[in-house]
Design a protein around this motif. Structure first.
Motif, PDB file in Angstrom:
ATOM      1  N   ILE A 778      44.225  81.166  38.611  1.00  0.00           N
ATOM      2  CA  ILE A 778      43.414  80.660  37.502  1.00  0.00           C
ATOM      3  C   ILE A 778      44.087  81.079  36.191  1.00  0.00           C
ATOM      4  CG2 ILE A 778      41.076  80.477  36.588  1.00  0.00           C
ATOM      5  CD1 ILE A 778      41.119  82.191  39.736  1.00  0.00           C
ATOM      6  N   PRO A 779      45.146  80.395  35.783  1.00  0.00           N
ATOM      7  CA  PRO A 779      45.923  80.844  34.606  1.00  0.00           C
ATOM      8  C   PRO A 779      45.103  80.914  33.322  1.00  0.00           C
ATOM      9  CG  PRO A 779      47.119  79.164  35.851  1.00  0.00           C
ATOM     10  CD  PRO A 779      45.733  79.216  36.403  1.00  0.00           C
ATOM     11  N   HIS A 780      44.183  79.966  33.121  1.00  0.00           N
ATOM     12  CA  HIS A 780      43.447  79.965  31.847  1.00  0.00           C
ATOM     13  C   HIS A 780      42.561  81.198  31.715  1.00  0.00           C
ATOM     14  CE1 HIS A 780      40.598  78.089  34.670  1.00  0.00           C
ATOM     15  NE2 HIS A 780      39.642  78.511  33.862  1.00  0.00           N
ATOM     16  N   GLU A 781      41.982  81.684  32.834  1.00  0.00           N
ATOM     17  CA  GLU A 781      41.163  82.894  32.760  1.00  0.00           C
ATOM     18  C   GLU A 781      42.034  84.128  32.532  1.00  0.00           C
ATOM     19  OE1 GLU A 781      38.252  83.527  35.704  1.00  0.00           O
ATOM     20  OE2 GLU A 781      37.383  81.513  35.558  1.00  0.00           O
ATOM     21  N   TYR A 782      43.199  84.164  33.198  1.00  0.00           N
ATOM     22  CA  TYR A 782      44.119  85.281  32.959  1.00  0.00           C
ATOM     23  C   TYR A 782      44.528  85.321  31.483  1.00  0.00           C
ATOM     24  CZ  TYR A 782      44.738  84.777  38.052  1.00  0.00           C
ATOM     25  OH  TYR A 782      44.542  84.658  39.391  1.00  0.00           O
ATOM     26  N   LEU A 783      44.845  84.141  30.938  1.00  0.00           N
ATOM     27  CA  LEU A 783      45.300  84.071  29.546  1.00  0.00           C
ATOM     28  C   LEU A 783      44.191  84.512  28.591  1.00  0.00           C
ATOM     29  CD1 LEU A 783      47.530  83.247  27.570  1.00  0.00           C
ATOM     30  CD2 LEU A 783      46.593  80.925  27.604  1.00  0.00           C
ATOM     31  N   GLN A 784      42.964  84.081  28.858  1.00  0.00           N
ATOM     32  CA  GLN A 784      41.842  84.443  27.992  1.00  0.00           C
ATOM     33  C   GLN A 784      41.616  85.956  27.997  1.00  0.00           C
ATOM     34  OE1 GLN A 784      38.251  82.360  28.999  1.00  0.00           O
ATOM     35  NE2 GLN A 784      36.983  83.547  27.609  1.00  0.00           N
ATOM     36  N   THR A 785      41.626  86.563  29.190  1.00  0.00           N
ATOM     37  CA  THR A 785      41.437  88.010  29.299  1.00  0.00           C
ATOM     38  C   THR A 785      42.572  88.767  28.605  1.00  0.00           C
ATOM     39  OG1 THR A 785      40.304  87.695  31.418  1.00  0.00           O
ATOM     40  CG2 THR A 785      41.105  89.905  30.927  1.00  0.00           C
ATOM     41  N   SER A 786      43.808  88.294  28.815  1.00  0.00           N
ATOM     42  CA  SER A 786      44.962  88.969  28.228  1.00  0.00           C
ATOM     43  C   SER A 786      44.941  88.885  26.707  1.00  0.00           C
ATOM     44  CB  SER A 786      46.260  88.361  28.770  1.00  0.00           C
ATOM     45  OG  SER A 786      46.322  88.467  30.177  1.00  0.00           O
ATOM     46  N   LEU A 787      44.600  87.727  26.160  1.00  0.00           N
ATOM     47  CA  LEU A 787      44.565  87.577  24.708  1.00  0.00           C
ATOM     48  C   LEU A 787      43.516  88.482  24.080  1.00  0.00           C
ATOM     49  CD1 LEU A 787      45.021  83.707  24.242  1.00  0.00           C
ATOM     50  CD2 LEU A 787      46.665  85.518  23.747  1.00  0.00           C
ATOM     51  N   LEU A 788      42.345  88.573  24.717  1.00  0.00           N
ATOM     52  CA  LEU A 788      41.291  89.446  24.198  1.00  0.00           C
ATOM     53  C   LEU A 788      41.747  90.905  24.189  1.00  0.00           C
ATOM     54  CD1 LEU A 788      38.343  89.906  23.294  1.00  0.00           C
ATOM     55  CD2 LEU A 788      37.731  90.057  25.724  1.00  0.00           C
ATOM     56  N   ALA A 789      42.372  91.313  25.295  1.00  0.00           N
ATOM     57  CA  ALA A 789      42.837  92.698  25.381  1.00  0.00           C
ATOM     58  C   ALA A 789      43.948  92.973  24.367  1.00  0.00           C
ATOM     59  CB  ALA A 789      43.336  92.983  26.798  1.00  0.00           C
ATOM     60  N   MET A 790      44.896  92.042  24.223  1.00  0.00           N
ATOM     61  CA  MET A 790      46.003  92.242  23.295  1.00  0.00           C
ATOM     62  C   MET A 790      45.520  92.288  21.848  1.00  0.00           C
ATOM     63  SD  MET A 790      48.665  92.564  25.150  1.00  0.00           S
ATOM     64  CE  MET A 790      50.038  92.283  24.073  1.00  0.00           C
ATOM     65  N   LEU A 791      44.544  91.449  21.530  1.00  0.00           N
ATOM     66  CA  LEU A 791      43.984  91.469  20.176  1.00  0.00           C
ATOM     67  C   LEU A 791      43.361  92.825  19.868  1.00  0.00           C
ATOM     68  CD1 LEU A 791      43.311  89.871  17.597  1.00  0.00           C
ATOM     69  CD2 LEU A 791      41.179  89.165  18.708  1.00  0.00           C
ATOM     70  N   SER A 792      42.637  93.382  20.843  1.00  0.00           N
ATOM     71  CA  SER A 792      42.023  94.702  20.648  1.00  0.00           C
ATOM     72  C   SER A 792      43.087  95.780  20.454  1.00  0.00           C
ATOM     73  CB  SER A 792      41.141  95.051  21.849  1.00  0.00           C
ATOM     74  OG  SER A 792      40.121  94.094  22.006  1.00  0.00           O
ATOM     75  N   LEU A 793      44.160  95.695  21.230  1.00  0.00           N
ATOM     76  CA  LEU A 793      45.217  96.699  21.115  1.00  0.00           C
ATOM     77  C   LEU A 793      45.910  96.636  19.749  1.00  0.00           C
ATOM     78  CD1 LEU A 793      46.921  96.575  24.634  1.00  0.00           C
ATOM     79  CD2 LEU A 793      45.325  98.253  23.756  1.00  0.00           C
ATOM     80  N   MET A 794      46.231  95.433  19.315  1.00  0.00           N
ATOM     81  CA  MET A 794      46.926  95.291  18.031  1.00  0.00           C
ATOM     82  C   MET A 794      46.031  95.759  16.888  1.00  0.00           C
ATOM     83  SD  MET A 794      48.885  91.653  18.611  1.00  0.00           S
ATOM     84  CE  MET A 794      49.702  91.728  17.016  1.00  0.00           C
ATOM     85  N   LEU A 795      44.745  95.475  16.995  1.00  0.00           N
ATOM     86  CA  LEU A 795      43.800  95.936  15.984  1.00  0.00           C
ATOM     87  C   LEU A 795      43.740  97.461  15.965  1.00  0.00           C
ATOM     88  CD1 LEU A 795      41.794  94.781  13.908  1.00  0.00           C
ATOM     89  CD2 LEU A 795      40.021  94.959  15.663  1.00  0.00           C
ATOM     90  N   ALA A 796      43.768  98.065  17.172  1.00  0.00           N
ATOM     91  CA  ALA A 796      43.736  99.522  17.268  1.00  0.00           C
ATOM     92  C   ALA A 796      44.966 100.144  16.643  1.00  0.00           C
ATOM     93  CB  ALA A 796      43.623  99.942  18.730  1.00  0.00           C
ATOM     94  N   GLY A 797      46.115  99.480  16.766  1.00  0.00           N
ATOM     95  CA  GLY A 797      47.321 100.016  16.177  1.00  0.00           C
ATOM     96  C   GLY A 797      47.366  99.868  14.668  1.00  0.00           C
ATOM     97  N   ALA A 798      46.704  98.844  14.149  1.00  0.00           N
ATOM     98  CA  ALA A 798      46.794  98.562  12.711  1.00  0.00           C
ATOM     99  C   ALA A 798      45.776  99.341  11.890  1.00  0.00           C
ATOM    100  CB  ALA A 798      46.620  97.070  12.467  1.00  0.00           C
ATOM    101  N   ILE A 799      44.574  99.604  12.445  1.00  0.00           N
ATOM    102  CA  ILE A 799      43.489 100.199  11.652  1.00  0.00           C
ATOM    103  C   ILE A 799      43.861 101.555  11.050  1.00  0.00           C
ATOM    104  CG2 ILE A 799      41.216 101.271  11.889  1.00  0.00           C
ATOM    105  CD1 ILE A 799      40.319  98.871  13.468  1.00  0.00           C
ATOM    106  N   PRO A 800      44.347 102.533  11.849  1.00  0.00           N
ATOM    107  CA  PRO A 800      44.637 103.835  11.228  1.00  0.00           C
ATOM    108  C   PRO A 800      45.770 103.763  10.205  1.00  0.00           C
ATOM    109  CG  PRO A 800      45.417 103.786  13.484  1.00  0.00           C
ATOM    110  CD  PRO A 800      44.601 102.563  13.294  1.00  0.00           C
ATOM    111  N   VAL A 801      46.772 102.905  10.461  1.00  0.00           N
ATOM    112  CA  VAL A 801      47.860 102.770   9.493  1.00  0.00           C
ATOM    113  C   VAL A 801      47.336 102.130   8.220  1.00  0.00           C
ATOM    114  CG1 VAL A 801      50.169 101.832   9.108  1.00  0.00           C
ATOM    115  CG2 VAL A 801      49.489 102.563  11.402  1.00  0.00           C
TER     116      VAL A 801
END
Length: 817
Positions: A778-801
């Motif tokens: 189910i590629p579309h579900e994998y992609l949706q989950t991955s994008l949500l997780a990656m967005l959270s990670l990038m936000l976590a890296g940017a906020i303290p800086v």
């Protein structure tokens, strides 16, 4: 002397409040899911014990029709009463759907027959007798009324626009679960039938029980409804819930370990100073142990509260699923339990000690001079990752060894646990080595520095990366399994339900009904299917027949077969068997098997077909062979195939009118398909919910962990700003580093999640239910989950800086120092 040491150590959290939040968060969320799942399983098993009770009376025996669509004549029950079986109660049940989409079971009883079970209670106090008096109320349990927000005198709006009621809420704790109780006459009016679904009987002497068995006609059977039997049926369901709960607890434990490891690492100078001022290692161990004990107790208490809240949110779905699949009556209210809380405290204590043992030993055994001179223990990260990788290799060897042994449900879970742990332990080492190699091999200086800095940050990001990767793998595995189950079930139902209308007539009326159907202009063909059950040493065996038409061939979901299997089935002593029977008895196409009396020996297995959800062994014969052996016995079903585009409603109404058929004896394939898929979606929504919660825990954990780690690098980032890096470059660097960590984790989690789904299907599902299925991507579900997780990670890296670049470089450096 101990209290000043404790105060000095706890003062660290005033400077880094995110870390205390992360410590609390990881352990609390992990405990909450463990408590939630444990409470659900314990509550369900308690419900099984009380599920055979009616108005607080145990009724362990059930007289049922052998065929699900047949009902018991009321005259048979009357004759039982005349013969002295006065501890038997007639029950009639039907499913109702409320206006809000809830499926509930409405059970009709004879309140007068229940009086014999409660001789010590005066008639005026028997609330069950109120069901016989106008306005003929329906009785519901207190927890069902609370869940549905019902009160005395309310009416239940149904999906067809009618209302059921008024409601009488049971306040004497006589009822349990989700069943709605009504007078038998009210149910007969609603259901428009004169039969009885079940006759329930209380305990009786063995002689009387044997006499009751002898009075049963051939179409009925006496079965004992017991807690042990229901628990064995639902064992796989509860094991899957437990596995999801343990996985979420493991993810939370990784987050806790990461936070405590970072906290202890940052307190190295403080510990070194305390050691040099005369504080002994034993006093430091006591102080740190006291801190850990307080954290564990607080997290355990909060986790219990959240776990009970989560369990009460999930129990309606669990109750509906167990009711649909196994006819289990599970209540809707879960209260706090010493057993589940004690189990969670034990697991929390063991997990916390295991998580903190090595960081504590490493900190306490280090030389004070090394700690106070800021020679950080982070320099030994590579050594720790190497040790973890060696341990991962050992766990992989153990998993391979278990896989080679005879496979069982327990070995399947052991292989999955070993595989997940080995990959999780190996991930930080792999990421660290890749980053180190890039920092030496790439040509661009900034890119080399980027990967060198990322490798250095693995000391506090490594464990969070492990937790994130595990949660992603679990979520991908759950999405794959649920999607594969749904796709397989949908295709299988579409193929098996090839006829438009299915009818279950009496044997005497089957031929007349078939002739009538063939004369109808909208009917293309009529299929016959005979069925009979036989007891064998391997368990109950269903023997069914099939015709030779092309439509019946298309409706058979064949897994394996010899060449020309359809011809051999109808022109020789050939049979086809269900997949569960083939796997259970190790039978392959081409083998010869012996069948029960009436059929004899030497039947060749010409094929194996999929038969999901059937717990019995099943053998498929041609009509000719079936009638030779069992003509005049068994039960029959007819399948009517209509011309294209012809509506079903007209034919269905005429048939019910001509033959006076009960509506439960006539089904159209659309309603069967919709009902099956609705049950499926409700059942697997639980696993999907737990998988999403696990991912949220991991993403939120790595989010807070990263913020805490980045805050601890203020001095490093401030120096970079003083050396000329712009705020935009620092923000991009912080986000992109987390993006790289997430991308590597997802690249590892993707095949791991697919392997997890394969092991569940190939071992656990096969051993639990006796069938397999084809995995669907189910590629579309994998992609949706991955994008949500990656967005959270990038936000976590940017906020303290982002917070730090708002200050001037010198102010940031002064604050960091």
């Amino acid at each position: 002397m101990l209290w000043p040491v404790v105060k000095a150590l706890l003062g660290h959290y005033r400077r880094y409040p995110f870390q205390i939040l992360l410590v609390w968060l990881g352990l609390t969320l992990g405990v909450s899911l463990l408590v939630g799942v444990t409470s659900i399983n314990e509550h369900a098993r308690q419900s099984y014990e009380h599920g055979e009770r009616l108005f607080s009376n145990p009724l362990p025996y059930r007289i049922r029709s052998k065929h699900a669509s047949n009902q018991i004549p009321q005259g048979f029950y009357v004759q039982l009463r005349r013969d002295g079986f006065n501890k038997c109660v007639p029950l009639k049940s039907t499913r109702i759907q409320t206006a809000n989409g809830s499926d509930l079971m409405l059970v009709g009883v004879d309140p007068v027959a229940m009086v014999a079970f409660q001789p010590e209670i005066p008639l005026k106090q028997l609330t069950s007798l109120d069901l016989m008096r106008p306005p003929y109320p329906v009785m519901v349990s207190k927890d069902l009324a609370t869940h549905m927000s019902w009160g005395d005198g309310d009416y239940i709006p149904l999906s067809d626009g009618s209302e059921l009621g008024p409601i009488l809420v049971d306040k004497q704790h006589q009822l349990n679960g989700t069943r709605i109780i009504a007078d038998l006459s009210l149910l007969s009016m609603l259901d428009k039938g004169a039969g009885i679904s079940v006759i329930a009987c209380g305990d009786m002497p063995s002689e009387k029980l044997e006499a009751l068995k002898n009075k049963l006609p051939s179409g009925m059977a006496l079965v004992r409804s017991s807690r042990a039997e229901l628990e064995s049926l639902t064992q796989a369901f509860h094991m899957n819930l437990s596995a999801m709960g343990m996985l979420a607890f493991l993810v939370g434990l990784f987050i806790f370990y990461q936070a405590m490891s970072l906290s202890l690492t940052q307190r190295q100078p403080l510990v070194g100073t305390l050691r040099q001022t005369g504080v002994s290692g034993w006093q430091l161990a006591q102080a740190l142990s006291l801190e850990l004990l307080v954290l564990v107790l607080i997290s355990w208490l909060c986790g219990n509260a959240l776990g009970i809240l989560l369990a009460n949110q999930l129990i309606p779905s669990v109750s509906s699923s167990l009711g649909d699949l196994y006819d289990a009556n599970v209540g809707l209210s879960i209260s706090w339990s010493w057993r589940s809380s004690g189990y969670s405290l034990l697991m929390t204590s063991i997990g916390a000690i295991a998580a903190c043992a090595w960081p504590l030993v490493r900190l306490l055994r280090s030389q004070p001079i090394r700690l106070t001179t800021r020679l950080s223990l982070m320099r030994f990260t590579g050594t720790e990752f190497t040790i973890q990788a060696l341990l991962a290799c050992a766990l992989s060897v153990a998993a391979i060894a278990v896989y080679q042994a005879p496979q069982t449900q327990e070995s399947g879970f052991a292989i999955i646990a070993l595989m997940l742990l080995s990959v999780a332990l190996f991930t930080p080492f792999l990421v660290w080595r890749v980053f180190i190699s890039f920092s030496y091999s790439l040509r661009w200086v900034k890119i080399r520095w980027f990967f060198a800095d990322a490798a250095a940050s693995m000391s506090y990001r490594g464990v969070a990366t492990m937790a994130f990767m595990l949660a992603m793998a679990a979520n991908i595995g759950v999405e794959t399994m649920v999607g594969s189950f749904r796709d397989t079930t949908d295709k299988w139902l579409s193929q098996r339900l090839a006829a438009d209308l299915y009818i279950y007539p009496n044997n005497s009326a089957a031929a007349r009904m078939s002739t009538w159907l063939t004369k109808q202009p909208e009917v293309k063909s009529v299929w016959w299917r005979w069925e009979k059950e036989k007891a064998t040493p391997e368990g109950s065996l269903q023997i069914v027949s099939t015709g030779a038409s092309e439509g019946e061939l298309d409706a058979l979901t064949v897994k394996l077969g010899i060449p020309d299997y359809w011809y051999h089935l109808h022109h020789s002593r050939g049979v086809m068997i269900s997949e569960s029977m083939a796997l259970k008895l190790d039978i392959r196409p081409g083998d010869y098997i012996d069948l029960p009396k009436g059929l004899g020996q030497g039947w060749q297995v010409v094929g194996v077909y999929y038969d999901y959800g059937n717990p019995y062994n099943q053998v498929l014969l041609s009509h000719r062979n079936w009638l030779y052996a069992y003509a005049g016995t068994g039960t029959v079903a007819l399948g009517a195939v209509l011309e294209d585009g012809v509506p079903l409603s007209g034919l269905k109404r005429r048939m019910e009118s001509v033959f006076r058929l009960h509506p439960e004896r006539v089904f159209d394939n659309t309603s069967i398909h919709k009902q099956a898929m609705r049950v499926f979606d409700r059942t697997f929504s639980i696993a999907d919910t737990l998988g999403n919660i696990t991912l949220v825990i991991a993403v939120f954990g790595i989010f807070v962990a990263t913020i805490a780690g980045e805050v601890s690098r203020q001095r490093h980032i401030s120096l970079l700003r003083c050396l000329g890096m712009s705020g935009r470059e620092l923000i991009v660097m912080g986000s992109f580093q987390l993006f790289v960590f997430g991308a590597v984790s997802i690249l590892i989690a993707m095949p791991l999640g697919l392997a997890l789904a394969h092991l569940v299907v190939d071992i656990i599902i096969k051993q639990s239910f006796g069938w397999t299925l084809e995995l669907q991507f189910i590629p579309h579900e994998y992609l949706q989950t991955s994008l949500l997780a990656m967005l959270s990670l990038m936000l976590a890296g940017a906020i303290p800086v982002l917070r730090m670049v708002r200050k001037t470089p010198m102010k940031s450096l002064r604050d960091a120092l």
